[in-house]
Structures are given as structure tokens and as C-alpha cells.
Design a protein around this motif. Structure first.
Motif, short mmCIF file in Angstrom:
data_model
loop_
_atom_site.label_atom_id
_atom_site.label_comp_id
_atom_site.label_asym_id
_atom_site.label_seq_id
_atom_site.Cartn_x
_atom_site.Cartn_y
_atom_site.Cartn_z
N LEU A 33 0.90 -1.32 -0.01
CA LEU A 33 0.29 -0.21 0.16
C LEU A 33 0.56 1.63 -0.36
O LEU A 33 0.59 2.21 -1.17
CB LEU A 33 -1.41 0.18 1.05
CG LEU A 33 -1.88 -1.02 1.11
CD1 LEU A 33 -2.87 -1.03 2.87
CD2 LEU A 33 -3.27 -1.07 0.14
N ALA A 34 1.87 1.02 0.77
CA ALA A 34 3.19 2.69 0.76
C ALA A 34 3.25 2.45 -0.55
O ALA A 34 4.10 3.92 -0.70
CB ALA A 34 3.82 2.39 2.20
N LEU A 35 3.43 1.39 -1.64
CA LEU A 35 4.18 1.92 -2.50
C LEU A 35 3.61 1.56 -3.45
O LEU A 35 4.02 1.78 -5.03
CB LEU A 35 5.48 0.61 -2.62
CG LEU A 35 6.20 0.38 -1.65
CD1 LEU A 35 7.31 -0.83 -1.93
CD2 LEU A 35 7.43 1.81 -1.90
N GLY A 36 2.54 2.35 -3.81
CA GLY A 36 1.39 2.36 -4.40
C GLY A 36 0.38 1.57 -5.23
O GLY A 36 -0.62 1.65 -5.61
N GLU A 37 0.63 0.29 -4.46
CA GLU A 37 -0.19 -1.03 -4.70
C GLU A 37 -1.71 -0.58 -4.47
O GLU A 37 -1.99 -0.10 -3.32
CB GLU A 37 -0.16 -1.87 -4.18
CG GLU A 37 -0.77 -2.89 -4.83
CD GLU A 37 -1.33 -3.45 -6.94
OE1 GLU A 37 -2.44 -3.20 -6.63
OE2 GLU A 37 0.37 -3.51 -6.64
N LYS A 38 -2.48 -0.28 -5.06
CA LYS A 38 -4.58 -0.27 -5.36
C LYS A 38 -5.56 -1.47 -5.48
O LYS A 38 -6.18 -1.76 -4.89
CB LYS A 38 -4.75 1.25 -6.97
CG LYS A 38 -4.28 2.61 -6.14
CD LYS A 38 -3.97 3.13 -4.86
CE LYS A 38 -3.99 4.39 -4.53
NZ LYS A 38 -4.04 4.27 -3.87
N ASN A 39 -5.14 -2.50 -6.08
CA ASN A 39 -5.74 -3.72 -6.70
C ASN A 39 -5.83 -4.31 -6.23
O ASN A 39 -6.02 -5.20 -5.25
CB ASN A 39 -5.84 -4.11 -8.31
CG ASN A 39 -6.15 -2.25 -8.50
OD1 ASN A 39 -6.95 -1.91 -8.63
ND2 ASN A 39 -5.36 -2.05 -9.29
N ASP A 40 -3.43 -5.72 -6.16
CA ASP A 40 -3.14 -6.84 -6.18
C ASP A 40 -2.81 -6.71 -4.30
O ASP A 40 -1.52 -7.24 -4.97
CB ASP A 40 -3.27 -7.74 -6.63
CG ASP A 40 -2.93 -8.75 -6.45
OD1 ASP A 40 -3.59 -9.60 -5.78
OD2 ASP A 40 -1.65 -9.17 -7.40
N ILE A 41 -4.36 -6.40 -2.94
CA ILE A 41 -2.64 -6.62 -2.09
C ILE A 41 -2.36 -6.63 -1.30
O ILE A 41 -3.43 -8.21 -1.46
CB ILE A 41 -3.63 -5.43 -1.37
CG1 ILE A 41 -3.91 -3.61 -2.22
CG2 ILE A 41 -2.73 -4.60 -0.14
CD1 ILE A 41 -4.93 -3.29 -0.97
N PRO A 42 -0.88 -7.84 -1.25
CA PRO A 42 -0.24 -9.10 -0.94
C PRO A 42 -1.40 -9.24 1.18
O PRO A 42 -1.56 -8.48 1.48
CB PRO A 42 1.06 -8.76 -0.58
CG PRO A 42 0.97 -7.78 -1.13
CD PRO A 42 -0.04 -7.12 -2.06
N VAL A 43 -1.97 -10.19 1.54
CA VAL A 43 -1.83 -10.15 3.26
C VAL A 43 -0.24 -11.36 3.14
O VAL A 43 -0.20 -11.28 4.92
CB VAL A 43 -3.41 -10.55 3.11
CG1 VAL A 43 -3.42 -11.32 4.10
CG2 VAL A 43 -3.86 -10.42 1.99
N THR A 44 -0.10 -12.29 3.29
CA THR A 44 1.00 -13.42 4.09
C THR A 44 2.14 -13.09 2.61
O THR A 44 2.50 -11.89 1.90
CB THR A 44 0.15 -15.01 2.65
OG1 THR A 44 0.90 -15.30 1.41
CG2 THR A 44 -0.50 -15.28 2.89
N VAL A 45 3.25 -12.91 3.72
CA VAL A 45 4.72 -12.88 3.54
C VAL A 45 4.74 -13.70 1.84
O VAL A 45 5.68 -13.07 1.22
CB VAL A 45 5.09 -13.77 4.52
CG1 VAL A 45 7.15 -13.90 4.06
CG2 VAL A 45 5.88 -12.93 5.72
N ARG A 46 4.55 -15.06 1.49
CA ARG A 46 4.85 -15.74 0.43
C ARG A 46 4.06 -14.61 -0.89
O ARG A 46 5.11 -14.03 -1.96
CB ARG A 46 4.30 -16.64 0.13
CG ARG A 46 4.63 -17.60 -1.59
CD ARG A 46 3.67 -18.83 -1.39
NE ARG A 46 2.59 -18.41 -1.46
CZ ARG A 46 1.35 -19.41 -1.82
NH1 ARG A 46 1.15 -20.27 -2.17
NH2 ARG A 46 -0.47 -18.65 -1.77
#
Length: 538
Positions: A253-266
Motif C-alpha cells: 500500500l505504501a508503495l502505491g499498490e491499489k488493486n492486488d494487495i498481498p496479505v501473506t509473506v509468500r
């Protein structure tokens, strides 16, 4: 099919002007995995306790909660015990017998289940939970992680349709917490049991949940699918809870992602690698963290300790130094001796061998259970007593100043036992601060605190250090420790096996480390916190 129906439900504690829960209305389906989150004191624990009539808090209620179509307060004791399982935050508070096998049998015996069925259920439950190797052990000999797993098994042996858990990993080390949450996933996926769990640390549990209930000021601020919750939070950059999201999500989120936001470490590692490659980023160098060692004000040298002559030694030659102007974190597995070490440093326990030396007179200890800190009917009376112990001429202004720092002024008229776990924690810390200690020893100080309260606590502890005091915390919260500690020490097998500046400590670990370090390892050398990752890529 609905298993829990909440219809316009409100709840208010006695003598309180505000509703702890205000017009909650929702439906929870069979086999859902529901995560309940929100700021400290928002009403999470109040909500889940009202799902179990035997431990429902006393107060004024309106509306109704239904279990399988029946009002919960009309269920018989047998229906409630067998239908709704509940696991508490503190593992020791739920154990009632002396041995593991008897703990598993206890609930079934009270339900008057035939003995041959009891034996069968115990056998399959012990195998499922992997506790057959310690089946005959004394409960007191178990680690914290084993105790909590036993509590879970003791509930599941009764085959409830609904499993409710209130911050069940708050007192577990990172490895034990992951094992516990993995078991919750198995219970939900393989057995189909509906799971409702409250948590502040979302890193490991958010990926497991189907749905999220976000409570704020007693109201349902969001209820829906997990993916929609993340989108809802991320679309509001000023949302206070955005910093509670998993590290992978916060970085993206901080780097600008709006749609495909990851949740897990992988998924976070894959996203970060693609982001660096796609944008041809050359990461900046992460500045080294400079630690200036202060004066040793409290030290333990070659400490050996056991609780009784019949017991094994808990501490075996432990040595450590607590220095002024620094926050020292002590980490390690459940049962490794962390809490015992604080007791030795505070002078509560006398070592069998070894020396404790102190250059400061005033040492204050926050125990693991904040309830033990309160003696009076209101928070104000408890704080006033602490302030007067330090200075008989103290003014009310000093009490108000500390309360404002910790944001507990509205709680002054409340009974300490009516507070949430996080509110109790903050009130207990306020009591210690009013004693003006030279050395502050804190056992699990972030337990029950939301991300905002943790940052407020860190600010207070840092100011204590700036004024020349020493702070030592025992914690399982590696994210807090990595962000705010100067030094981190690990206890294993009864001794401090390593002590290093916090950045170096967490950078070199695989299990006792942060999510940001796991996400960025091999991609960004020396990144430990989300701030590290974001800072070198922007």
C-alpha cells in the motif's frame, strides 16, 4: 445456514454512560471463520463474552443474540457447554485439573457422557491435536503453548458447533502462536466448526479468516469478506487501523499498490520482487542503527533459580545487564524463563546462586496479569494511591497528565475489572509511571493493545529513556521489539544465549523476526521493519 444471529444488540456496563456495544446487527453462517478486530476497548471482548451466557458480563442489554435460532440466554447449561466452546486469553485461567488426560475428560464427565465414549473421544482428540506424547503429564509442567493447545483440545473434545476465542495467542511465543493458528485452520477446514476469534496481531490470522468484523466505539464499522475489509481499509489512507494490517499489505500500500494487495509473506515477496524489477529500482542503503550503551544500572550474574527443591532449575547461569537510557527486549519461547528473570531482577525471587546488583533504588514491575495491580473500586483511586506513594503532596494534575498520555482519562471512574484487557494494561502502566521508577520492568506490556496504543506506549518508554531511566520488557511481540528496542536478548534453556542491538538481532533470525524481514530477505539486505523497506524504495 445461520449459526449466530445478532439482532439490534446493545450492551452497557453498570454506571457507564456509553454503550460498549451499540446496535450490532449481523448474521454468522455455519463454518465461517470470523476475525473480530478493532481498537483497544472497542467492544471485542464484550461481544464474544455475550456469545457464552455463563461468562456474559453484567450490565444493561437490549436486542437478542441467537444460536441456531434460539436466544442464547434460553439455552440449558448442557446445550451451551456442548454447543459453544470458548477459549480464554490466559492459558492458566482455563485449566482446572492436574493432568492432561483428566483435563480432556473433565468436560465430558460433567456432561455425563458414557465412559466408553469418553475414552474414544479423548483418544481421537489427543491424536488430532498431537498431544499423545504428553498425555500423562502434569498440567503444571507444560509450556504456555502446550497449555493453550490443551485448552483448545479440552473444548473441542465436546464437539461444539461454534468455537469462540478471545485473543488466544496473546501470551504465546511466535512459533507456538503459529502452531495454534494452524490448528484453528484445521478445525475450521477439516471439521467444519464455526470459528470466531478476536485478535490485535493480524499478521498470521488475517489470511485464515473468511470474514472480518471491525468494531469501533461499540459499533460494527465493517462486516464482510476479508478481501473487502482490506480494500475498505486501504482506500482510506487516514484510517488508523491501516498500520495494523500484515507487513506485506502495508508495504504494498505504501508503495502505491491499489488493486492486488498481498496479505501473506509468500505473496508479499512475489509482489516486492515484481515491483523492484518492473520499476527498475536501485534500493538505497539502509542506515546503520547506532546504539550508545548507557550505564549498567541493574545486572544479574550467573543466576541459578528453581521454584522448589524438587523442581528442575528454570534459570541456569543466566547473566544480563539492563542499561540506562535504553529499551532492552527479552524474547524466547514459552517456559524459557523470561518472566522468572524479571522476578529475579525486581527482587521478588531470590536466586539459589548468583548475584543481582542495582545502582538504582526504585524498580517497578508490571506483571503479566494487570488485574493483580488493582486494589480499589475505581481506576482513579488506584492511580491516586500510586501517586501518593511517590509524593504525599502530589497534585491531581500529575495524574491527569499521565492519563492523557495513555488516553485513559475517560476510564478514571470505572472499576478496573470492567475494563478491556488493553485498557487494564494501560491503567496498570499508568500506575507504575506515577511511582517514578528508575528502572521499569514490563512483562508483556503490549498484550491487548492496538497499534495506536503500542505507539503511544513506545513514545512513553522512549521518553523514560531520554530522562535517564532504564526499561526492560519481556515480550512475544517481535514487531514492537524490532521497531522500538535498542537491545534484544534471547533466553533459551535457562540462560541468555545472545544479546545484540535489535536491528542485528532480528536481521539474522528466521523465526523470531518481523514480517518485513521475511518479505524482503534476499531482496533488500538489512531491512527489518516496514519503514526500512518503504524507506529504501521511495
Amino acid at each position: 445456514m445461520e449459526i449466530i444471529g445478532v439482532r439490534d444488540f446493545s450492551f452497557k456496563y453498570p454506571n457507564s454512560k456509553r454503550y460498549a456495544l451499540d446496535k450490532i446487527d449481523l448474521s454468522i453462517n455455519t463454518s465461517d471463520f470470523l476475525l473480530i478486530c478493532g481498537p483497544s476497548g472497542c467492544g471485542k471482548t464484550t461481544f464474544v463474552r455475550n456469545l457464552k451466557k455463563e461468562i456474559a458480563p453484567y450490565g444493561d442489554t437490549s436486542g437478542t443474540i441467537y444460536f441456531r435460532g434460539r436466544a442464547i440466554n434460553t439455552l440449558s447449561p448442557r446445550e451451551s457447554a456442548s454447543g459453544i466452546g470458548y477459549v480464554l486469553q490466559d492459558p492458566d485461567n482455563q485449566l482446572v485439573t492436574d493432568t492432561v488426560w483428566h483435563e480432556l475428560a473433565f468436560g465430558l464427565e460433567n456432561l455425563d457422557i458414557p465412559s466408553h465414549i469418553i475414552r474414544r473421544r479423548i483418544a481421537e482428540t489427543a491424536n488430532f491435536f498431537g498431544i499423545d506424547d504428553w498425555f500423562d503429564k502434569k498440567v503444571l509442567s507444560l509450556s504456555g503453548g502446550q497449555k493453550q493447545m490443551l485448552n483448545l483440545a479440552g473444548v473441542m473434545v465436546m464437539q461444539p458447533g461454534l468455537l469462540v476465542l478471545d485473543e488466544p495467542t496473546a501470551q504465546l511465543d511466535p512459533i507456538a502462536a503459529k502452531e495454534f493458528l494452524t490448528m484453528l485452520k484445521r478445525i475450521n477446514h477439516e471439521i467444519g466448526t464455526t470459528v470466531i476469534v478476536t485478535e490485535h496481531r493480524l499478521e498470521d490470522i488475517l489470511p485464515l479468516a473468511d470474514k472480518v468484523l471491525y468494531i469501533e466505539d461499540g459499533k460494527a464499522g465493517f462486516y464482510g469478506r476479508t478481501s473487502d475489509f482490506i480494500s475498505n481499509i486501504s482506500n482510506r489512507a487516514d484510517h488508523a487501523f491501516i498500520h495494523a494490517l500484515p507487513g506485506a499489505s502495508r508495504i504494498a500500500l505504501a508503495l502505491g499498490e491499489k488493486n492486488d494487495i498481498p496479505v501473506t509473506v509468500r505473496d508479499g515477496r512475489k509482489w516486492l520482487k515484481d515491483h523492484i524489477s518492473k520499476n527498475k529500482i536501485i534500493p538505497k542503503k539502509i542506515p546503520a542503527h547506532q546504539v550508545s550503551p548507557g550505564e549498567t544500572v541493574l545486572s544479574a550474574t550467573d543466576i541459578w533459580f528453581r521454584y522448589s527443591p524438587e523442581d528442575d532449575f528454570v534459570l541456569k547461569g543466566l547473566s544480563c545487564d539492563i542499561r540506562s537510557g535504553m529499551i532492552t527486549s527479552i524474547v524466547g519461547g514459552n517456559g524459557s524463563g523470561k518472566t522468572t528473570t524479571l522476578g529475579i531482577l525486581a527482587g521478588i525471587f531470590k536466586p539459589s546462586r548468583g548475584k543481582v546488583r542495582s545502582k538504582k533504588a526504585r524498580i517497578s514491575l508490571l506483571t503479566q496479569n494487570p488485574k493483580t495491580m488493582f486494589l480499589h473500586e475505581t481506576v482513579a483511586d488506584d492511580l491516586r494511591e500510586a501517586a501518593l506513594m511517590y509524593d504525599p503532596k502530589t497534585s491531581e494534575d500529575r495524574i491527569i497528565e499521565v492519563c492523557q498520555k495513555l488516553e485513559i482519562t475517560p476510564l478514571l471512574g470505572s472499576h478496573p475489572y470492567d475494563l478491556s484487557g488493553g485498557e487494564q494494561q494501560k491503567a496498570a502502566i499508568a500506575k507504575l509511571l506515577l511511582l517514578e521508577p528508575d528502572v521499569l520492568l514490563l512483562d508483556e506490556p503490549t498484550k491487548g493493545l492496538d497499534i495506536h496504543a503500542k505507539e503511544e506506549l513506545a513514545d512513553i518508554l522512549r521518553k523514560c529513556c531520554v530522562s535517564g531511566r532504564a526499561v526492560a520488557i519481556v515480550t512475544h511481540d517481535v514487531e514492537f521489539s524490532a521497531r522500538f528496542s535498542d537491545v534484544c536478548a534471547m533466553i533459551f534453556n535457562g540462560e541468555v544465549i545472545c544479546s545484540d542491538d535489535a536491528k542485528s538481532f532480528f536481521e539474522g533470525n528466521t523465526f523470531y523476526t518481523t514480517s518485513a524481514n521475511r518479505v524482503s530477505r534476499g531482496l533488500l539486505p538489512a531491512a527489518v521493519t516496514c519503514e526500512d523497506v518503504i524507506g529504501v524504495l521511495t
